[in-house]
Design a protein around this motif. Structure first.
Motif, short mmCIF file in Angstrom:
data_model
loop_
_atom_site.label_atom_id
_atom_site.label_comp_id
_atom_site.label_asym_id
_atom_site.label_seq_id
_atom_site.Cartn_x
_atom_site.Cartn_y
_atom_site.Cartn_z
N HIS A 248 -18.72 48.55 -6.75
CA HIS A 248 -17.80 47.75 -7.50
C HIS A 248 -17.71 46.32 -7.27
O HIS A 248 -17.18 45.50 -7.88
N CYS A 249 -18.07 46.03 -6.13
CA CYS A 249 -17.84 44.89 -5.45
C CYS A 249 -19.07 43.85 -5.35
O CYS A 249 -19.02 42.73 -6.06
N GLN A 250 -19.88 44.11 -4.32
CA GLN A 250 -21.05 43.20 -4.19
C GLN A 250 -20.67 41.91 -3.80
O GLN A 250 -21.47 40.95 -4.00
N GLY A 251 -19.51 41.77 -3.25
CA GLY A 251 -19.39 40.56 -2.54
C GLY A 251 -20.18 39.93 -1.29
O GLY A 251 -20.95 40.76 -0.96
N LEU A 252 -19.97 38.78 -1.13
CA LEU A 252 -20.78 38.10 0.07
C LEU A 252 -20.06 38.89 1.36
O LEU A 252 -18.99 38.98 1.47
N VAL A 253 -20.98 39.02 2.32
CA VAL A 253 -20.31 39.47 3.58
C VAL A 253 -20.77 38.62 4.76
O VAL A 253 -21.81 37.68 4.50
N LYS A 254 -19.68 38.20 5.46
CA LYS A 254 -19.86 37.36 6.48
C LYS A 254 -19.38 37.61 7.93
O LYS A 254 -18.43 38.68 7.76
N PRO A 255 -19.79 37.12 8.90
CA PRO A 255 -19.17 37.61 10.44
C PRO A 255 -17.71 37.20 10.31
O PRO A 255 -17.44 36.38 9.69
N ASP A 256 -16.75 37.81 11.19
CA ASP A 256 -15.36 37.53 11.47
C ASP A 256 -15.34 36.40 12.17
O ASP A 256 -14.52 36.37 13.07
N ILE A 257 -15.95 35.36 11.68
CA ILE A 257 -16.04 34.06 12.21
C ILE A 257 -14.88 33.35 11.29
O ILE A 257 -15.10 33.42 10.12
N VAL A 258 -13.64 32.68 11.97
CA VAL A 258 -12.88 31.85 11.18
C VAL A 258 -13.52 30.57 10.48
O VAL A 258 -14.12 29.84 11.41
N PHE A 259 -13.65 30.36 9.30
CA PHE A 259 -14.33 29.33 8.69
C PHE A 259 -13.06 28.20 8.47
O PHE A 259 -11.83 28.60 8.44
N PHE A 260 -13.35 26.95 8.26
CA PHE A 260 -12.24 25.85 7.67
C PHE A 260 -11.73 26.68 6.40
O PHE A 260 -12.65 26.88 5.60
N GLY A 261 -10.48 26.68 6.38
CA GLY A 261 -9.90 27.10 5.06
C GLY A 261 -9.49 28.64 5.29
O GLY A 261 -8.97 29.25 4.42
N GLU A 262 -9.57 29.07 6.50
CA GLU A 262 -9.52 30.56 6.56
C GLU A 262 -8.48 30.60 8.00
O GLU A 262 -8.16 29.65 8.57
N GLN A 263 -7.46 31.65 7.67
CA GLN A 263 -6.48 31.90 8.91
C GLN A 263 -6.92 32.40 10.06
O GLN A 263 -7.97 33.28 10.16
N LEU A 264 -6.58 31.86 11.13
CA LEU A 264 -6.76 32.21 12.45
C LEU A 264 -6.48 33.82 12.77
O LEU A 264 -5.42 34.33 12.09
N PRO A 265 -7.45 34.74 13.47
CA PRO A 265 -6.85 36.09 13.90
C PRO A 265 -5.40 36.32 14.29
O PRO A 265 -4.81 35.24 15.07
N ALA A 266 -4.61 37.51 13.84
CA ALA A 266 -3.24 37.50 14.33
C ALA A 266 -2.97 37.41 15.76
O ALA A 266 -2.14 36.98 16.29
N LYS A 267 -4.19 37.99 16.54
CA LYS A 267 -4.24 37.96 17.79
C LYS A 267 -3.88 36.56 18.50
O LYS A 267 -3.02 36.35 19.56
N PHE A 268 -4.38 35.65 17.84
CA PHE A 268 -4.11 34.00 18.39
C PHE A 268 -2.68 33.84 18.25
O PHE A 268 -2.05 33.30 19.16
N PHE A 269 -1.94 34.21 17.20
CA PHE A 269 -0.63 33.72 17.17
C PHE A 269 0.36 34.58 17.92
O PHE A 269 1.64 34.25 18.33
#
Ligand code: OAD
Length: 247
Positions: free
Chosen positions: A142-163
């Protein structure tokens, strides 16, 4: 606290060095601006430039540097409290630094998921796609969205572990900052959490981030592999460090 400079001698370019940095060499990808390759809005429209770059940067092609081994040696000696890295190359893990000590502030290639429904994606499939420079799509029909590695891109939140971990520098009694221009926030503010009376040692080609402004700061300007060898020698650990690197 580390950045792309510590992986330079492994053969992975940094981002901002003039001429040799990744951002100076992306013209062939026809990007509107260099950092667009890591911009989530641009990725939604055109994911191919990122996958062209991922093909070059994907873990498995590079070996940790002696600077990575220095971090691992600190850990073996019970001296590593936390490693904050901006790098996505996973070389710290490969050098033997345990997962619970690493805060990958900008994520990594270690896991991947669909950017729409967040369903995780298989590493084996990802490796195959990256090898062929193909863009993977979500396996949910139902999705077919784009897949990307869990790299933080500009415009994305940093991982919870950082905070969760960002106060950790306040507990340090020595802080190394190596191979980073300290230009990307919020990572760049981490050294300011180190107590005023605690030395911060910058091992970098250039002076960055105001390190050197406090009376106890130490500048070791030059390439970081030479810098960590100097420190290991002063501690009487040079042979151990070389052996750790040869493992
Ligand atoms: P930069 O390319 O901005 O900075 C690398 C720093 O390392 C510079 O200060 C160089 O002078 C220094 N350097 C290069 N080679 C070195 C060597 N052999 N020994 C010592 N120092 C050396 O890389 P980062 O600071 O890691 O973000 O960049 C931060 C973030 O910007 C990255 O994580 C990435 C990028 O956009 C994302 O992908 C989200």
């Amino acid at each position: 606290m580390t950045g792309a400079g510590i992986s330079m001698s492994a053969g992975i370019p940094d981002f901002r060095s003039p001429d040799t940095g990744l951002y100076a060499n992306l013209a062939r990808l026809n990007l509107p601006y260099a950092e667009a390759v890591f911009d989530i809005s641009y990725f939604r429209k055109n994911p191919l430039p990122f996958y062209t770059l991922a093909h070059e940067l994907y873990p498995g092609r590079y070996r940790p540097t002696i600077t990575h081994s220095f971090i691992s040696l600190l850990n073996k000696k019970g001296l590593l409290h936390r490693l904050f890295t901006q790098n996505i190359d996973c070389l710290e893990r490969e050098a033997g630094v345990p997962d619970d000590k690493i805060v990958e502030a900008h994520g990594s290639f270690a896991t991947q998921r669909c950017i729409e429904c967040r369903t995780p994606y298989s590493e084996k499939e990802m490796r195959e796609h990256v090898k062929k420079m193909e863009v993977p799509r979500c396996t949910q029909s139902h999705c077919q969205g784009l897949v990307k590695p869990d790299i933080v891109f500009f415009g994305e939140q940093l991982p919870a572990k950082f905070f969760q971990e960002r106060e950790a520098p306040a507990q340090a009694d020595l802080c190394f900052v190596m191979g980073t221009s300290l230009t990307v926030q919020p990572f760049a503010s981490l050294p300011s959490f180190v107590d005023d009376r605690v030395p911060r040692v910058l091992i970098n080609l250039e002076r960055v981030g105001g390190i050197g402004n406090r009376s106890d700061d130490v500048l070791v300007l030059g390439d970081c592999d030479t810098g960590v060898r100097k420190i290991a020698e002063a501690c009487g650990w040079l042979e151990e460090l070389e052996a750790e690197w040869a493992l």
